[in-house]
Design a protein around this motif. Structure first.
Motif, PDB file in Angstrom:
ATOM      1  N   VAL A  21      52.263  85.490  19.007  1.00  0.00           N
ATOM      2  CA  VAL A  21      52.290  86.458  17.900  1.00  0.00           C
ATOM      3  C   VAL A  21      51.011  86.336  17.088  1.00  0.00           C
ATOM      4  O   VAL A  21      50.343  87.337  16.801  1.00  0.00           O
ATOM      5  N   TRP A  22      50.665  85.119  16.703  1.00  0.00           N
ATOM      6  CA  TRP A  22      49.459  84.880  15.919  1.00  0.00           C
ATOM      7  C   TRP A  22      48.231  85.377  16.678  1.00  0.00           C
ATOM      8  O   TRP A  22      47.326  85.979  16.085  1.00  0.00           O
ATOM      9  N   SER A  23      48.198  85.162  17.976  1.00  0.00           N
ATOM     10  CA  SER A  23      47.057  85.559  18.796  1.00  0.00           C
ATOM     11  C   SER A  23      46.868  87.069  18.866  1.00  0.00           C
ATOM     12  O   SER A  23      45.747  87.546  19.035  1.00  0.00           O
ATOM     13  N   ARG A  24      47.956  87.793  18.739  1.00  0.00           N
ATOM     14  CA  ARG A  24      47.883  89.261  18.761  1.00  0.00           C
ATOM     15  C   ARG A  24      47.643  89.864  17.383  1.00  0.00           C
ATOM     16  O   ARG A  24      47.114  90.959  17.274  1.00  0.00           O
ATOM     17  N   GLU A  25      48.037  89.147  16.328  1.00  0.00           N
ATOM     18  CA  GLU A  25      48.050  89.730  14.986  1.00  0.00           C
ATOM     19  C   GLU A  25      46.918  89.266  14.070  1.00  0.00           C
ATOM     20  O   GLU A  25      46.497  90.013  13.196  1.00  0.00           O
ATOM     21  N   HIS A  26      46.472  88.025  14.213  1.00  0.00           N
ATOM     22  CA  HIS A  26      45.525  87.449  13.264  1.00  0.00           C
ATOM     23  C   HIS A  26      44.085  87.781  13.651  1.00  0.00           C
ATOM     24  O   HIS A  26      43.622  87.410  14.724  1.00  0.00           O
ATOM     25  N   VAL A  27      43.386  88.455  12.753  1.00  0.00           N
ATOM     26  CA  VAL A  27      41.980  88.803  12.974  1.00  0.00           C
ATOM     27  C   VAL A  27      41.113  87.637  12.499  1.00  0.00           C
ATOM     28  O   VAL A  27      41.317  87.111  11.407  1.00  0.00           O
ATOM     29  N   ILE A  28      40.160  87.252  13.330  1.00  0.00           N
ATOM     30  CA  ILE A  28      39.286  86.115  13.030  1.00  0.00           C
ATOM     31  C   ILE A  28      37.849  86.624  12.895  1.00  0.00           C
ATOM     32  O   ILE A  28      37.305  87.227  13.829  1.00  0.00           O
ATOM     33  N   ALA A  29      37.252  86.349  11.738  1.00  0.00           N
ATOM     34  CA  ALA A  29      35.876  86.783  11.493  1.00  0.00           C
ATOM     35  C   ALA A  29      34.915  86.218  12.524  1.00  0.00           C
ATOM     36  O   ALA A  29      33.999  86.914  12.984  1.00  0.00           O
ATOM     37  N   GLY A  30      35.123  84.966  12.913  1.00  0.00           N
ATOM     38  CA  GLY A  30      34.254  84.315  13.887  1.00  0.00           C
ATOM     39  C   GLY A  30      34.316  84.919  15.283  1.00  0.00           C
ATOM     40  O   GLY A  30      33.500  84.595  16.139  1.00  0.00           O
TER      41      GLY A  30
END
Length: 64
Positions: A21-30
């Motif tokens: 879930v986190w891998s699909r939802e969380h946007v990472i600036a890096g």
């Protein structure tokens, strides 16, 4: 790093239920403002994605 090792690390860090879930939802600036899944789908190496995840989550150096 292979994709299987990457996903094992993700599950270790976030748990088997939350990691996908986190891998699909969380946007990472890096990762250029992408999610983990988007970055991997775009051909980013699992090693580079893991580095960004490691930094974002503030994991200990031993998990780098």
């Amino acid at each position: 790093m292979r994709h299987t090792e990457f996903w094992a690390r993700m599950e270790s860090a976030l748990g088997p239920a939350y990691a996908p879930v986190w891998s699909r939802e969380h946007v990472i600036a890096g990762l250029g403002g992408r999610t983990v899944v988007q970055a991997l789908d775009a051909g980013e190496s699992p090693k580079n994605v893991w580095r960004a995840v490691w930094e974002t989550l503030g994991l200990p150096p031993s998990e780098r």
